[in-house]
Each structure stands twice: as structure tokens, then as C-alpha cells.
Design a protein around this motif. Sequence first.
Motif, PDB file in Angstrom:
ATOM      1  N   PRO A  61     -19.126  16.698  -0.166  1.00  0.00           N
ATOM      2  CA  PRO A  61     -19.573  16.774   1.132  1.00  0.00           C
ATOM      3  C   PRO A  61     -17.943  16.577   1.848  1.00  0.00           C
ATOM      4  CG  PRO A  61     -21.659  16.196   0.926  1.00  0.00           C
ATOM      5  CD  PRO A  61     -21.273  16.191  -1.060  1.00  0.00           C
ATOM      6  N   ASP A  62     -17.454  15.871   1.790  1.00  0.00           N
ATOM      7  CA  ASP A  62     -16.262  14.699   1.790  1.00  0.00           C
ATOM      8  C   ASP A  62     -15.091  15.241   1.289  1.00  0.00           C
ATOM      9  OD1 ASP A  62     -17.108  13.429   3.771  1.00  0.00           O
ATOM     10  OD2 ASP A  62     -17.943  12.052   2.303  1.00  0.00           O
ATOM     11  N   ALA A  63     -15.499  16.476   0.070  1.00  0.00           N
ATOM     12  CA  ALA A  63     -13.884  17.116  -0.617  1.00  0.00           C
ATOM     13  C   ALA A  63     -12.640  17.553   0.158  1.00  0.00           C
ATOM     14  CB  ALA A  63     -14.590  18.073  -1.123  1.00  0.00           C
ATOM     15  N   VAL A  64     -12.661  17.939   1.409  1.00  0.00           N
ATOM     16  CA  VAL A  64     -12.295  18.258   2.683  1.00  0.00           C
ATOM     17  C   VAL A  64     -11.591  17.428   2.742  1.00  0.00           C
ATOM     18  CG1 VAL A  64     -13.346  17.428   4.363  1.00  0.00           C
ATOM     19  CG2 VAL A  64     -11.959  19.743   4.732  1.00  0.00           C
ATOM     20  N   PHE A  65     -11.130  15.391   2.339  1.00  0.00           N
ATOM     21  CA  PHE A  65     -11.041  15.386   2.691  1.00  0.00           C
ATOM     22  C   PHE A  65      -9.907  14.579   1.333  1.00  0.00           C
ATOM     23  CE2 PHE A  65     -14.877  13.721   5.512  1.00  0.00           C
ATOM     24  CZ  PHE A  65     -13.721  13.506   6.836  1.00  0.00           C
ATOM     25  N   VAL A  66      -9.170  15.115   0.568  1.00  0.00           N
ATOM     26  CA  VAL A  66      -8.620  15.567  -0.523  1.00  0.00           C
ATOM     27  C   VAL A  66      -7.327  14.612  -0.430  1.00  0.00           C
ATOM     28  CG1 VAL A  66      -6.792  17.193   0.233  1.00  0.00           C
ATOM     29  CG2 VAL A  66      -6.905  17.600  -1.402  1.00  0.00           C
ATOM     30  N   GLY A 132     -13.698  -1.794   0.314  1.00  0.00           N
ATOM     31  CA  GLY A 132     -15.178  -1.219   0.354  1.00  0.00           C
ATOM     32  C   GLY A 132     -15.251   0.101  -0.762  1.00  0.00           C
ATOM     33  N   ARG A 133     -13.454   0.855  -0.926  1.00  0.00           N
ATOM     34  CA  ARG A 133     -13.750   1.819  -1.615  1.00  0.00           C
ATOM     35  C   ARG A 133     -12.288   1.321  -3.228  1.00  0.00           C
ATOM     36  NH1 ARG A 133     -15.404   7.106   0.914  1.00  0.00           N
ATOM     37  NH2 ARG A 133     -17.192   6.339   1.599  1.00  0.00           N
ATOM     38  N   THR A 134     -11.480   0.171  -2.748  1.00  0.00           N
ATOM     39  CA  THR A 134     -10.695   0.023  -4.290  1.00  0.00           C
ATOM     40  C   THR A 134     -10.462  -1.345  -4.618  1.00  0.00           C
ATOM     41  OG1 THR A 134      -8.465   1.752  -3.179  1.00  0.00           O
ATOM     42  CG2 THR A 134      -7.895  -0.163  -4.072  1.00  0.00           C
ATOM     43  N   LEU A 162     -12.803   1.976   6.785  1.00  0.00           N
ATOM     44  CA  LEU A 162     -13.294   2.345   5.568  1.00  0.00           C
ATOM     45  C   LEU A 162     -11.968   2.326   4.437  1.00  0.00           C
ATOM     46  CD1 LEU A 162     -14.455   4.402   4.512  1.00  0.00           C
ATOM     47  CD2 LEU A 162     -13.823   6.584   5.588  1.00  0.00           C
ATOM     48  N   HIS A 163     -10.824   3.209   5.515  1.00  0.00           N
ATOM     49  CA  HIS A 163     -10.157   2.447   4.969  1.00  0.00           C
ATOM     50  C   HIS A 163      -8.341   1.895   5.097  1.00  0.00           C
ATOM     51  CE1 HIS A 163     -10.716   6.463   2.748  1.00  0.00           C
ATOM     52  NE2 HIS A 163     -11.393   5.270   1.724  1.00  0.00           N
ATOM     53  N   LEU A 164      -6.938   1.448   4.010  1.00  0.00           N
ATOM     54  CA  LEU A 164      -5.696   1.317   4.919  1.00  0.00           C
ATOM     55  C   LEU A 164      -5.358   1.999   6.129  1.00  0.00           C
ATOM     56  CD1 LEU A 164      -3.496  -0.867   5.035  1.00  0.00           C
ATOM     57  CD2 LEU A 164      -3.063   0.044   3.838  1.00  0.00           C
ATOM     58  N   LYS A 165      -5.373   3.422   5.809  1.00  0.00           N
ATOM     59  CA  LYS A 165      -4.717   4.417   6.877  1.00  0.00           C
ATOM     60  C   LYS A 165      -5.447   4.360   7.668  1.00  0.00           C
ATOM     61  CE  LYS A 165      -3.157   7.085   3.386  1.00  0.00           C
ATOM     62  NZ  LYS A 165      -1.481   8.012   2.859  1.00  0.00           N
ATOM     63  N   SER A 166      -7.006   4.570   7.465  1.00  0.00           N
ATOM     64  CA  SER A 166      -7.581   4.151   8.462  1.00  0.00           C
ATOM     65  C   SER A 166      -7.305   3.329  10.512  1.00  0.00           C
ATOM     66  CB  SER A 166      -9.146   3.757   8.946  1.00  0.00           C
ATOM     67  OG  SER A 166      -9.625   4.549   7.678  1.00  0.00           O
ATOM     68  N   ALA A 167      -6.816   2.008   9.654  1.00  0.00           N
ATOM     69  CA  ALA A 167      -6.088   1.690  10.412  1.00  0.00           C
ATOM     70  C   ALA A 167      -4.160   1.084  10.568  1.00  0.00           C
ATOM     71  CB  ALA A 167      -6.586  -0.344   9.652  1.00  0.00           C
ATOM     72  N   LEU A 242     -16.802  11.535  10.717  1.00  0.00           N
ATOM     73  CA  LEU A 242     -17.365  11.698   9.557  1.00  0.00           C
ATOM     74  C   LEU A 242     -16.288  10.931   8.935  1.00  0.00           C
ATOM     75  CD1 LEU A 242     -17.731  14.983   7.929  1.00  0.00           C
ATOM     76  CD2 LEU A 242     -19.786  13.122   8.474  1.00  0.00           C
ATOM     77  N   GLU A 243     -15.584  10.281   9.849  1.00  0.00           N
ATOM     78  CA  GLU A 243     -14.274   8.808   9.646  1.00  0.00           C
ATOM     79  C   GLU A 243     -12.929   9.833   8.588  1.00  0.00           C
ATOM     80  OE1 GLU A 243     -17.106   6.118   7.285  1.00  0.00           O
ATOM     81  OE2 GLU A 243     -15.945   4.880   8.893  1.00  0.00           O
ATOM     82  N   GLY A 244     -12.945  10.471   8.969  1.00  0.00           N
ATOM     83  CA  GLY A 244     -11.437  11.125   8.697  1.00  0.00           C
ATOM     84  C   GLY A 244     -10.712  11.190  10.068  1.00  0.00           C
ATOM     85  N   CYS A 245      -9.212  11.268   9.302  1.00  0.00           N
ATOM     86  CA  CYS A 245      -7.805  11.511   9.861  1.00  0.00           C
ATOM     87  C   CYS A 245      -7.104  12.612   9.499  1.00  0.00           C
ATOM     88  CB  CYS A 245      -7.734  10.018   9.736  1.00  0.00           C
ATOM     89  SG  CYS A 245      -6.826   9.586   9.581  1.00  0.00           S
ATOM     90  N   THR A 247      -4.786  12.737   8.501  1.00  0.00           N
ATOM     91  CA  THR A 247      -3.863  11.792   7.202  1.00  0.00           C
ATOM     92  C   THR A 247      -4.967  12.136   5.677  1.00  0.00           C
ATOM     93  OG1 THR A 247      -4.983   9.736   6.010  1.00  0.00           O
ATOM     94  CG2 THR A 247      -3.288   9.594   7.405  1.00  0.00           C
ATOM     95  N   CYS A 248      -6.166  12.688   5.952  1.00  0.00           N
ATOM     96  CA  CYS A 248      -6.924  12.362   4.861  1.00  0.00           C
ATOM     97  C   CYS A 248      -7.125  14.333   4.031  1.00  0.00           C
ATOM     98  CB  CYS A 248      -8.648  12.679   4.918  1.00  0.00           C
ATOM     99  SG  CYS A 248      -8.952  11.191   6.395  1.00  0.00           S
ATOM    100  N   LEU A 249      -6.863  14.747   5.231  1.00  0.00           N
ATOM    101  CA  LEU A 249      -6.884  16.736   4.713  1.00  0.00           C
ATOM    102  C   LEU A 249      -5.713  17.156   3.848  1.00  0.00           C
ATOM    103  CD1 LEU A 249      -8.259  17.618   8.524  1.00  0.00           C
ATOM    104  CD2 LEU A 249      -9.993  16.901   6.869  1.00  0.00           C
TER     105      LEU A 249
END
Length: 256
Positions: A61-66, A132-134, A162-167, A242-245, A247-249
Motif C-alpha cells: 500500500p505504501d509503495a507510492v512513497f518511493v 521507529g524506522r531507522t 515518523l521520519h526525520l524529514k517529517s520534521a 498516510l503521513e506522507g509529504c 519529499t516522500c513521493l
Amino acid sequence: MTRGIALVRRPGHRLAEGLVTHIERTDVDIARARQQHEAYRTALADAGWQVHEVDPADQCPDAVFVEDTVVVCDGLAVVTRPGAPERRPEIAGAEKAVREAGLDVVRIEAPGTLDGGDVLQVGDTVYVGLGGRTNDEGVAQLAAHLASRGRTVVPVPLREVLHLKSAVTALSDGTLLALPDLFDTGALGRPVRAIDEEAGCHVVPLGGDLVLLAASAPRTAALVADLGFTPVVVDISEYEKLEGCVTCLSVLIPRA
Ligand SMILES: CN(C)C(=N)NCCC[C@H](N)C(=O)O
């Protein structure tokens, strides 16, 4: 002449099942998400990027966040090992795409985990979120890979994000735009500009004075314009659910 290649991956039919960790789940409108992705791709193309589609991974489902699947630095592609196990099947298509783009390719191996969303490159410094991820092992492996490109890796502990680049992300002149409550800004070792709207700390320098940001950050778009940049605004509301932004795409591979 293009600025380089922009890797993207179209949203799959299971997008609405994407992971949510720090926000409440709300309904995702898939048709709208598809339109928004098309507009996002158009924004990249209009800014001079050659948009290349990574093979679909529609079972994820999250594959779009390449962005989370590969880190590109100075001709080297580091294929990640996402911290969420269900996202790991996404990396095969990303690896194929960076090989086709002619990059040198290395990988993060178990027990290391690393999400591209945790990796913020500013000049020769690469900040990496630890959350949580790295994990520490992922950071160590990334540091070893990027040493060959003269980069110094700086770990940054995260709080409830979620991620550094979320912040925090950076403009092309190195100005850091951040939500300071979400991490220890002291770990960056340089001043940040505090932003007062969540999506405002997510920017993608597109080359020249162009800066991509989300429609949900109008005050930051005005600030970016005041700083002498040209905001390129895209509506990504369905991905933000979905907590995307922004950068993620995509993953930008500047022309050598
Ligand atoms: C900078 N950011 C936020 C990213 N690079 N990725 C967002 C991934 C969101 C996905 N639902 C997940 O939880 O994995």
C-alpha cells in the motif's frame, strides 16, 4: 536539457491501507490521490525533471512513497531496508530503476534498517533520523557507504514523528525549516528556522530558485517567497492522511 531524473511510483489500488503511526486513520480518496499524483508528476516535469516511473509494487500500500526505498548521493544509490517489514518488497523495483539510471548500487543489509525519509542531505553533511524506522546499524552502514562520497553522517534522535524529514528539510541555500518539538534540534549542530505549520517543514528544492511544497502550508509558501525562492505548490492531501509529504513521493537524481 533536463535537471536529471525524478523517480516516482504511481499509487496502487491498496493505497488506503497504508501505514499510519502518529496520526489517526482517515479515509483516503483513491481517485483524488491518483489526480494529485498526476499533478505532482507534472510539477516535477514542468520544473525540468525527466520523470521516470518505478515498476509498480501494488501489493504494498505504501509503495507510492518511493523516497523510503533508496537514497541517492553523488552517483551512488543506497537501496534501503525499510524499518516496516511489510514495505521491504518495495525495494526490488527501486533497485532496478537506479541500476537503469546508471548509478553505482549498494544495499543496507540486515540487521540494519533505514528509511529514505530519515535521510536529509545538506551539503557534505547527511543527517539521519533515529526513530521507529531507522536503527543504529542502518545509520552505521549508510555512513560507511557515503564515506566514499566524502559525506559525514550525523544521527538525529527523533521523538513522536515518523521520519526525520517529517520534521525538518532544507532549502537549497542550507536553511533548515523545522518543527522543533519533534526532535532534538541541537543534534543538527546548526540553527533552524522554526515553522508554524506542520507541512511547512517539508520542502523539496527542485533546482534554481524552485521549491516544491504542499498546498497545506500556505504561510510557509509565503515565507519561502520572501526568502527569494519560487514556491511550486501541489495538493497532496490524500498522501498527508498516510503521513506522507512532498519529499516522500519522489527521488531526485541530479544530472551528473
Ligand atoms: C518523509 N516521509 C514522511 C516519508 N519519506 N515517508 C512517508 C511514508 C508514509 C507511510 N505511510 C509509512 O508509514 O511508511
